[in-house]
Scaffold this active site. Structure first.
Site, short mmCIF file in Angstrom:
data_model
loop_
_atom_site.label_atom_id
_atom_site.label_comp_id
_atom_site.label_asym_id
_atom_site.label_seq_id
_atom_site.Cartn_x
_atom_site.Cartn_y
_atom_site.Cartn_z
N GLU A 41 48.27 -65.81 37.33
CA GLU A 41 46.95 -66.04 37.94
C GLU A 41 46.07 -64.78 37.86
O GLU A 41 44.87 -64.88 37.64
CB GLU A 41 47.08 -66.51 39.39
CG GLU A 41 47.58 -67.94 39.51
CD GLU A 41 46.66 -68.95 38.82
OE1 GLU A 41 45.44 -68.70 38.73
OE2 GLU A 41 47.16 -70.00 38.36
N LEU A 84 43.71 -57.00 26.76
CA LEU A 84 43.44 -58.15 27.63
C LEU A 84 42.15 -57.95 28.43
O LEU A 84 41.54 -58.91 28.89
CB LEU A 84 44.63 -58.37 28.59
CG LEU A 84 44.72 -59.70 29.32
CD1 LEU A 84 44.74 -60.88 28.36
CD2 LEU A 84 45.97 -59.74 30.20
N GLY A 85 41.72 -56.70 28.55
CA GLY A 85 40.45 -56.42 29.24
C GLY A 85 40.57 -56.40 30.76
O GLY A 85 41.63 -56.70 31.31
N TYR A 86 39.47 -56.04 31.41
CA TYR A 86 39.43 -55.96 32.88
C TYR A 86 40.67 -55.24 33.42
O TYR A 86 41.50 -55.82 34.13
CB TYR A 86 39.30 -57.37 33.49
CG TYR A 86 38.06 -58.09 33.04
CD1 TYR A 86 36.82 -57.79 33.61
CD2 TYR A 86 38.11 -59.04 32.03
CE1 TYR A 86 35.67 -58.44 33.19
CE2 TYR A 86 36.95 -59.68 31.60
CZ TYR A 86 35.75 -59.38 32.19
OH TYR A 86 34.63 -60.02 31.77
N TYR A 124 40.28 -67.28 45.42
CA TYR A 124 40.72 -68.19 44.36
C TYR A 124 42.19 -67.95 44.01
O TYR A 124 43.01 -68.89 44.00
CB TYR A 124 39.85 -68.04 43.09
CG TYR A 124 40.54 -68.72 41.94
CD1 TYR A 124 40.51 -70.10 41.84
CD2 TYR A 124 41.32 -68.00 41.03
CE1 TYR A 124 41.22 -70.76 40.86
CE2 TYR A 124 42.04 -68.64 40.05
CZ TYR A 124 41.99 -70.02 39.96
OH TYR A 124 42.71 -70.68 39.01
N ASP A 142 38.62 -73.12 40.26
CA ASP A 142 38.18 -72.34 39.09
C ASP A 142 37.12 -73.14 38.33
O ASP A 142 36.71 -74.22 38.77
CB ASP A 142 39.38 -71.98 38.19
CG ASP A 142 39.93 -73.18 37.44
OD1 ASP A 142 39.52 -74.32 37.74
OD2 ASP A 142 40.78 -72.99 36.56
N CYS A 196 37.57 -83.22 29.91
CA CYS A 196 36.32 -83.04 30.66
C CYS A 196 35.73 -81.66 30.32
O CYS A 196 35.49 -80.82 31.19
CB CYS A 196 36.59 -83.17 32.16
SG CYS A 196 35.07 -83.43 33.10
N CYS A 206 39.54 -90.63 29.38
CA CYS A 206 39.83 -89.96 30.66
C CYS A 206 40.57 -90.90 31.62
O CYS A 206 40.18 -92.05 31.81
CB CYS A 206 38.52 -89.50 31.28
SG CYS A 206 38.77 -88.69 32.87
N CYS A 212 34.74 -92.19 38.19
CA CYS A 212 33.89 -91.02 38.00
C CYS A 212 32.41 -91.39 38.19
O CYS A 212 31.82 -92.10 37.37
CB CYS A 212 34.12 -90.44 36.60
SG CYS A 212 33.11 -88.98 36.31
FE1 SF4 Z 1 34.97 -85.84 33.15
FE2 SF4 Z 1 34.29 -88.01 34.53
FE3 SF4 Z 1 34.17 -88.06 31.89
FE4 SF4 Z 1 36.53 -87.96 33.13
S1 SF4 Z 1 35.04 -89.60 33.19
S2 SF4 Z 1 35.91 -86.77 31.33
S3 SF4 Z 1 36.05 -86.69 34.90
S4 SF4 Z 1 32.97 -86.78 33.23
#
Ligand code: SF4
Length: 412
Positions: A41, A84-86, A124, A142, A196, A206, A212
């Site tokens: 992480e 790797l930086g930072y 995070y 994230d 996505c 998806c 969605c």
């Molecule tokens: Fe992203 Fe919604 Fe498309 Fe799935 S349906 S890829 S969650 S925008």
């Protein structure tokens, strides 16, 4: 505008089914103990998974547990982090390991307050460790989670605003409590990294398309609204690979940015100015030598935040510095330091002893001192890979062929 309330349990189940088949096989997922989750992480902060994988594997091979990390030398850590930086992350990780050894019986703590008191661990990273390593109901918001959750709830506002953060966190929380927190967080990360995507989400493939709201409202691709970025600044530098008896001149960086990393002498090379002139000056300042017959040896490119850096490389031999001018003093801006015989010392204007270049060459092995500048060394070419180098230095090293395999741009 406020919207996301959290997808239903059936959405979470569909996501987890997809994750079981399509989740990424990443090395830190194979044995997700808290130490390995912590390392991954921290490495993943502002860095892509593809870049992190080889670094992670080398790192855990060298430091397989918290004890070995707490006992590590900073230089060894930086060498493994080089590229790797930072680099502040590496130092913070070392400091965090020592705190955990001292105050947490050598274990990664499992509560957010203790985690966030460790150097380099913010909300995070703390949430990611809690969810993935300890199975706690935490949401690692994230970039991938932000995008997926905002699209699922058709949230068109700024996800970085306080309101956006709260809504998306609550939406994520509803999902992680409907399934395994580790699996749900990682499934959302993987969905955001694959189907996505920021541009052209592949909604038809998806697993949560049916639920969605961004998709059904036809606004998915416009979510989240693009960030305003500062314009890129182009910078040109000249770097010198200065050779002397099989060794090359390097300097160790000081200051907050990349402290402790080694780099070749470099000078800014603004358009219209002779890059070699500025470079010679820098080499003389650092190593007390001139640059004889510099040969262009190609260029490398590098990006740091919004700076796009182009580095022109020049290879050449170290040349003796200017002789003292009649009547004392030197020609040029830097006093003589490199004409002494082996082990000889000179005195500078303050009457203090300074080392000759020849002594500086041998001092690398003994670990003492260096050349005129205490942060510079003449280093055998074959030893460069053992040092923590800056990303630019590593690229230069690859661009310039080593001794014995020299082409036109090589070190001869
Ligand atoms: Fe992203 Fe919604 Fe498309 Fe799935 S349906 S890829 S969650 S925008």
């Amino acid at each position: 505008m406020p919207r996301p309330k959290g997808a239903g349990a059936s959405t979470t189940r569909a996501l987890l089914r997809w994750y079981a088949r399509h989740g990424r096989d990443l090395p830190w997922r194979r044995s997700p103990d808290p130490y390995r989750v912590l390392i991954s992480e921290v490495m993943l902060q502002q860095t892509t998974v593809e870049s992190v994988v080889p670094y992670y594997e080398r790192f855990v091979a060298a430091f397989p547990d918290l004890d070995s990390l707490a006992a590590a030398r900073e230089e060894d850590l930086l060498r493994l982090w080089s590229g790797l930086g930072y680099y502040r992350r590496a130092r913070s990780l070392l400091a965090a390991a020592r705190v955990m050894k001292r105050e947490h019986a050598g274990r990664v703590p499992d509560d957010p307050a203790s985690l966030q008191r460790l150097p380099g661990i913010g909300p995070y990273t703390s949430s990611a460790i809690l969810a993935i390593a300890f199975g706690r109901p935490a949401v690692a918001l994230d970039g991938n989670l932000v995008r997926v959750l905002a699209r699922l709830g058709a949230y068109e506002g700024d996800p970085r605003s306080a309101e956006g953060n709260r809504l998306l966190h609550d939406a994520g929380f509803a999902m992680v409590t409907a399934g395994s927190p580790a699996a749900v967080n990682q499934a959302l990360m993987d969905l955001g990294a694959s189907l996505c995507a920021p541009r052209r989400p592949r909604c038809r493939a998806c697993p949560v398309e049916r639920d969605c709201k961004g998709r059904s409202a036809g606004v998915a691709e416009a979510i989240p609204p693009p960030r305003r970025r500062s314009a890129a600044v182009a910078v040109t530098l000249a770097a010198g690979v200065v050779r002397r008896r099989g060794r090359v001149l390097l300097r160790r960086r000081a200051g907050a940015l990349m402290e402790g990393l080694w780099e070749f002498p470099m000078a800014e090379a603004p358009a219209g100015r002779d890059p070699v002139r500025a470079l010679r000056r820098e080499i003389r300042r650092l190593g007390g030598v001139g640059l004889h017959a510099p040969r262009p040896a190609g260029s490398v490119r590098h990006a740091i935040t919004n700076r796009r850096i182009r580095v022109e490389i020049y290879c050449g031999e170290a040349a003796d510095p200017p002789r003292p001018a009649p009547g004392g003093g030197t020609r040029g801006s830097v006093p003589v330091a490199g004409r002494a015989g082996p082990g000889a010392h000179r005195r500078n204007g303050n009457g203090r002893r300074t080392r000759g270049v020849t002594e500086a060459v041998s001092s690398y092995r003994s670990g003492r001192g260096g050349t005129r500048d205490p942060e510079t060394r003449w280093i055998p070419w074959g030893r460069l890979a053992d040092l923590p180098l800056t990303g630019i230095a590593r690229k230069i090293m690859r661009a310039v062929r080593p001794e014995g395999t020299a082409g036109s741009g090589g070190i001869r």
